[in-house]
Every structure is written in structure tokens, then in C-alpha cells.
Enzyme design. Structure first.
Site, PDB file in Angstrom:
ATOM      1  N   GLY A  17       0.847  -1.197   0.000  1.00  0.00           N
ATOM      2  CA  GLY A  17       0.000   0.000   0.000  1.00  0.00           C
ATOM      3  C   GLY A  17       0.885   1.251   0.000  1.00  0.00           C
ATOM      4  CE1 TYR A 140      -9.193   2.933   8.391  1.00  0.00           C
ATOM      5  CE2 TYR A 140      -9.121   5.203   9.189  1.00  0.00           C
ATOM      6  CZ  TYR A 140      -8.486   4.104   8.648  1.00  0.00           C
ATOM      7  OH  TYR A 140      -7.145   4.164   8.376  1.00  0.00           O
ATOM      8  N   PRO A 167      -1.419   9.319  12.374  1.00  0.00           N
ATOM      9  CG  PRO A 167      -0.968   8.048  10.454  1.00  0.00           C
ATOM     10  CD  PRO A 167      -1.453   7.950  11.881  1.00  0.00           C
ATOM     11  CB  THR A 168      -2.854  14.555  10.053  1.00  0.00           C
ATOM     12  OG1 THR A 168      -3.993  15.303   9.701  1.00  0.00           O
ATOM     13  CG2 THR A 168      -1.680  14.981   9.182  1.00  0.00           C
ATOM     14  CG  LEU A 170      -0.962   9.549   6.019  1.00  0.00           C
ATOM     15  CD1 LEU A 170      -0.922   8.058   6.362  1.00  0.00           C
ATOM     16  CD2 LEU A 170       0.383  10.204   6.329  1.00  0.00           C
ATOM     17  CG  HIS A 183      -8.011   9.751   1.563  1.00  0.00           C
ATOM     18  ND1 HIS A 183      -7.352   8.559   1.462  1.00  0.00           N
ATOM     19  CD2 HIS A 183      -8.718   9.694   2.723  1.00  0.00           C
ATOM     20  CE1 HIS A 183      -7.635   7.810   2.519  1.00  0.00           C
ATOM     21  NE2 HIS A 183      -8.467   8.473   3.296  1.00  0.00           N
TER      22      HIS A 183
HETATM   23  O1  GFB Z   1     -10.116  13.117   2.051  1.00  0.00           O
HETATM   24  P1  GFB Z   1     -11.525  12.857   2.359  1.00  0.00           P
HETATM   25  O2  GFB Z   1     -12.230  11.881   1.493  1.00  0.00           O
HETATM   26  O3  GFB Z   1     -11.716  12.335   3.814  1.00  0.00           O
HETATM   27  O4  GFB Z   1     -12.355  14.239   2.250  1.00  0.00           O
HETATM   28  P2  GFB Z   1     -11.888  12.898   5.309  1.00  0.00           P
HETATM   29  C1  GFB Z   1     -11.931  15.432   2.854  1.00  0.00           C
HETATM   30  C2  GFB Z   1     -12.835  16.592   2.452  1.00  0.00           C
HETATM   31  O5  GFB Z   1     -12.624  16.864   1.051  1.00  0.00           O
HETATM   32  C3  GFB Z   1     -14.335  16.343   2.596  1.00  0.00           C
HETATM   33  C4  GFB Z   1     -13.871  16.982   0.395  1.00  0.00           C
HETATM   34  O6  GFB Z   1     -14.945  17.542   3.045  1.00  0.00           O
HETATM   35  C5  GFB Z   1     -14.772  16.026   1.170  1.00  0.00           C
HETATM   36  O7  GFB Z   1     -16.140  16.291   0.904  1.00  0.00           O
HETATM   37  N1  GFB Z   1     -13.719  16.676  -1.039  1.00  0.00           N
HETATM   38  C6  GFB Z   1     -13.862  17.578  -2.044  1.00  0.00           C
HETATM   39  C7  GFB Z   1     -13.433  15.484  -1.599  1.00  0.00           C
HETATM   40  N2  GFB Z   1     -13.733  16.997  -3.234  1.00  0.00           N
HETATM   41  C8  GFB Z   1     -13.456  15.674  -2.996  1.00  0.00           C
HETATM   42  C9  GFB Z   1     -13.206  14.577  -3.854  1.00  0.00           C
HETATM   43  O8  GFB Z   1     -13.222  14.657  -5.075  1.00  0.00           O
HETATM   44  N3  GFB Z   1     -12.908  13.375  -3.235  1.00  0.00           N
HETATM   45  C10 GFB Z   1     -12.883  13.251  -1.877  1.00  0.00           C
HETATM   46  N4  GFB Z   1     -12.576  12.049  -1.359  1.00  0.00           N
HETATM   47  N5  GFB Z   1     -13.157  14.286  -1.041  1.00  0.00           N
HETATM   48  C11 GFB Z   1     -11.320  10.434   5.748  1.00  0.00           C
HETATM   49  C12 GFB Z   1     -11.960   9.372   6.567  1.00  0.00           C
HETATM   50  O9  GFB Z   1     -12.037  11.561   6.074  1.00  0.00           O
HETATM   51  O10 GFB Z   1      -9.971  10.666   6.084  1.00  0.00           O
HETATM   52  C13 GFB Z   1     -11.089   8.213   6.795  1.00  0.00           C
HETATM   53  O11 GFB Z   1     -13.187   9.034   5.974  1.00  0.00           O
HETATM   54  C14 GFB Z   1      -9.690   8.596   7.220  1.00  0.00           C
HETATM   55  O12 GFB Z   1     -11.662   7.368   7.726  1.00  0.00           O
HETATM   56  C15 GFB Z   1      -9.125   9.606   6.273  1.00  0.00           C
HETATM   57  O13 GFB Z   1      -9.690   9.115   8.521  1.00  0.00           O
HETATM   58  C16 GFB Z   1      -7.744  10.080   6.662  1.00  0.00           C
HETATM   59  O14 GFB Z   1     -10.707  13.686   5.738  1.00  0.00           O
HETATM   60  O15 GFB Z   1     -13.194  13.619   5.483  1.00  0.00           O
END
Ligand code: GFB
Length: 331
Positions: A17, A140, A167-168, A170, A183
């Protein structure tokens, strides 16, 4: 017991990974020659018997538990049972096997989503379990809290040397660029790159729009994967008493000490990619937790800080993405 010998056998669980691979390369570069890894096809870490056999055969001295089911906000929300069940199973099987064969030290990787949705900012380690979790990733988070508590319990009950790093968010080379499961940072890099590449451009010469999810107002802190790998090596090499002096519960946040809004991240990514076009919002997608900045006082006290600026890390990740674009799209 801390890591001292360059010949010590170190098992990196999840070495294929993004995180495990980063740790593997970093340890190699630091001169550690005896690294062990298994792909998920070779060893299903959710299976306690298979894990136990592997530990008995290999007898690793040190373990870094980077294997996990991970994903962005949508994947977490859509597959709650997988995020909870798979992670609990991996943690139970690996941590228990490490305990049974008596490894010198295990470093478990958690996540900062274990902290309450409305934890004080920056979030100290002792805000754990002081309030309700963010609903989108509670599954999670519960699994990661359980993994940490198993390590803490084994330390308390048997004196095992087990440390959890939190970790914050990544990012880095090898990240997941699938728009459904990724993400935010890799997702926006890919979308922005594809918007810029779409030809012909719009009548006024500007690039096609990029759509980001939610309001763009939530704030996040981003840590480059090589910096996390460096933190893992640093913690492996730090004496146990020093760790427990600053972290009686064995928990250490790893972050950069700065966050930014998703809208500001978008602007930075547009700048790196060279995208000149509008940004649109898909408000049907969740925002998630409003802010998630970690308090890094414990790692600061031990003498560790992250080295990579966000811009530099994004540039390196973008270079990697362009080199691998075709295979990523085919996959
Ligand atoms: O990175 P992310 O999916 O996870 O989303 P979290 C962070 C923020 O970015 C949210 C916005 O407010 C999303 O709505 N965002 C904007 C997007 N555009 C996009 C996009 O195209 N894709 C995604 N994915 N987000 C995760 C947790 O939370 O972080 C996990 O669900 C873990 O469990 C991980 O802790 C580190 O920061 O919200």
C-alpha cells in the site's frame, strides 16, 4: 525495546500500500537490510491462524502495522461493515500474533479520525473518547480506537512495547487515484489534471471546470507519506522510556501543525497543475468533520518534525501520477 541493529528483522504489514511501501523504502534507505513483507494474496492478515503461522515461521523482531482497509469519505460511508470488520480482524490477528511470539516492538498506525468530531483544535491525544465521532467515518474510527486500545492493554497487562502513531490525512506517490474511493488530495489532482487535458478548451480559452465535493470549507492537514515513514523510523529508534515519558498511553500524533480549507487546497492544486478554469461544487456529497488539526506537542518533545512542504509534496505526487497515469486508468 528500541530498534538499533541494521540487521534486525522488521515486518512491514501492508508493504504494497502507499504507506507500507513508503515505510519499506525509507527503512531500506536508512540501512535496514532485513525487511519482511507479504502481499495480501500470500497472507490474509484477517485470518488469525495464517497470521500466527507467519509470525512463528518468520519470528520478526519489529513490526510496523500499516495494513488496513482505507479510503476517502465516500468509501467509508458506503462500506461501513468492511471498514469496521476488516480493520478489527487485521488488528486482532497481527497484534495478538506479535504478542504471542514476543516481538521487541510493534508500531501500529491509527488515524486522526479517531478523535471526536468536535474535539478541541489542535487535537491532543488525550481528547480520545471525550465525545461523539464524525458519522461518515465512525466505523473506521472505532476499529482504529480498538487497535490502539489492544496495544495499550497489552502494554499495561504484559509490558509489551507497543506504540500507536496517529497520522493526519496522508498523501503521496502510490496513492489511490480512483475517484470513488480516494481521499481528497489525489482525487482533486486527478480531476484537475483531466480538466486541463480536456481539449478543445472552452470558447474563452479557459480549461474545463473541476467539481469538488461539498462546500470546500472543511479544513484538513496533509502529511506527505515520506514524512510519516521518517516518523515511523524515528519512533522505532527511540527508547521506550522516552516515548512513555511524553505518551503514557503510547499514542503519538503525527502531523505538520498546519491545515487549510479544501477550497485553498483546490487553488494550490490548480497552481501546481497549471489549471485555469472554474471550480464547481457538488453539494450532494458530504463535508465530513469540519476540522482535523492535530496537536503535535508529543512528537515535538521527542524531537521530530515533518520536513516536506505541502506544495513540494503535491508536486512530487503529481509527477508520480503523470508517470503512472496510463496504468492507473487501465486498472
Ligand atoms: O479526504 P476525504 O475523502 O476524507 O475528504 P476525510 C476530505 C474533504 O474533502 C471532505 C472533500 O470535506 C470532502 O467532501 N472533497 C472535495 C473530496 N472533493 C473531494 C473529492 O473529489 N474526493 C474526496 N474524497 N473528497 C477520511 C476518513 O475523512 O480521512 C477516513 O473518511 C480517514 O476514515 C481519512 O480518517 C484520513 O478527511 O473527510
Amino acid at each position: 525495546m528500541r530498534l538499533q541493529s541494521k540487521n534486525a528483522k522488521i515486518y512491514v504489514a501492508g508493504h504494497r500500500g502507499m504507506v507500507g511501501r513508503g515505510i519499506w523504502h525509507h527503512l531500506r534507505e536508512a540501512g535496514y537490510t532485513n525487511l519482511v513483507g507479504r502481499t495480501s494474496d500470500e497472507l490474509d492478515l484477517r485470518d488469525p491462524h495464517a497470521s500466527r503461522r507467519f509470525f512463528e515461521d518468520e519470528q520478526p523482531d519489529f513490526v510496523v502495522l500499516a495494513a488496513a482497509r482505507v479510503g476517502g469519505i465516500l468509501a467509508n460511508d458506503r462500506y461501513p461493515a468492511d471498514f469496521l470488520g476488516d480493520n478489527l480482524a487485521i488488528e486482532q490477528s497481527v497484534i495478538q500474533a506479535a504478542h504471542e511470539v514476543g516481538v521487541e516492538r510493534l508500531v501500529f498506525l491509527g488515524s486522526t479520525c479517531i478523535y471526536p468530531k468536535h474535539a478541541p483544535q489542535p487535537m491532543p491525544e488525550d481528547s480520545l473518547l471525550t465525545g461523539p465521532l464524525e458519522p461518515t467515518n465512525q466505523w473506521y474510527a472505532v476499529a482504529k480506537i480498538a487497535g490502539h486500545k489492544l496495544c495499550e492493554g497489552l502494554h499495561r497487562q504484559h509490558g509489551d512495547d507497543m506504540v500507536t502513531l496517529m497520522p493526519t490525512n496522508l498523501y503521496g506517490p502510490g496513492d489511490d487515484f480512483d475517484l470513488e474511493t480516494s481521499h481528497v488530495l489525489p482525487a482533486l489532482l486527478r480531476k484537475t489534471h483531466e480538466a486541463k487535458s480536456r481539449k478543445p478548451s472552452r470558447p474563452d480559452g479557459s480549461d474545463a471546470p473541476v467539481t469538488l465535493w461539498g462546500s470546500g470549507e472543511p479544513k484538513r492537514e496533509f502529511l506527505y507519506v515520506d514524512d510519516l515513514a521518517d516518523a515511523v523510523r524515528f519512533v522505532l529508534e527511540t527508547p521506550e522510556e522516552e516515548i512513555h515519558e511524553v505518551a503514557p498511553d503510547g499514542m503519538l500524533n503525527v502531523g505538520v501543525g498546519e491545515d487549510l480549507s479544501i477550497n485553498d487546497l483546490m487553488t494550490l492544486i490548480q497552481d501546481v497543475v497549471g489549471h485555469h478554469g472554474p471550480v464547481e461544487h457538488d453539494e450532494s456529497k458530504p463535508d465530513g468533520t469540519p476540522r482535523k488539526l492535530v496537536d503535535t506537542s508529543r512528537m515535538d518533545a521527542l524531537g521530530w518534525t515533518a520536513q516536506t512542504s505541502l506544495r513540494n509534496g503535491i508536486e512530487q505526487t503529481y509527477d508520480w501520477y503523470r508517470e503512472h497515469e496510463e496504468e492507473l486508468i487501465e486498472a
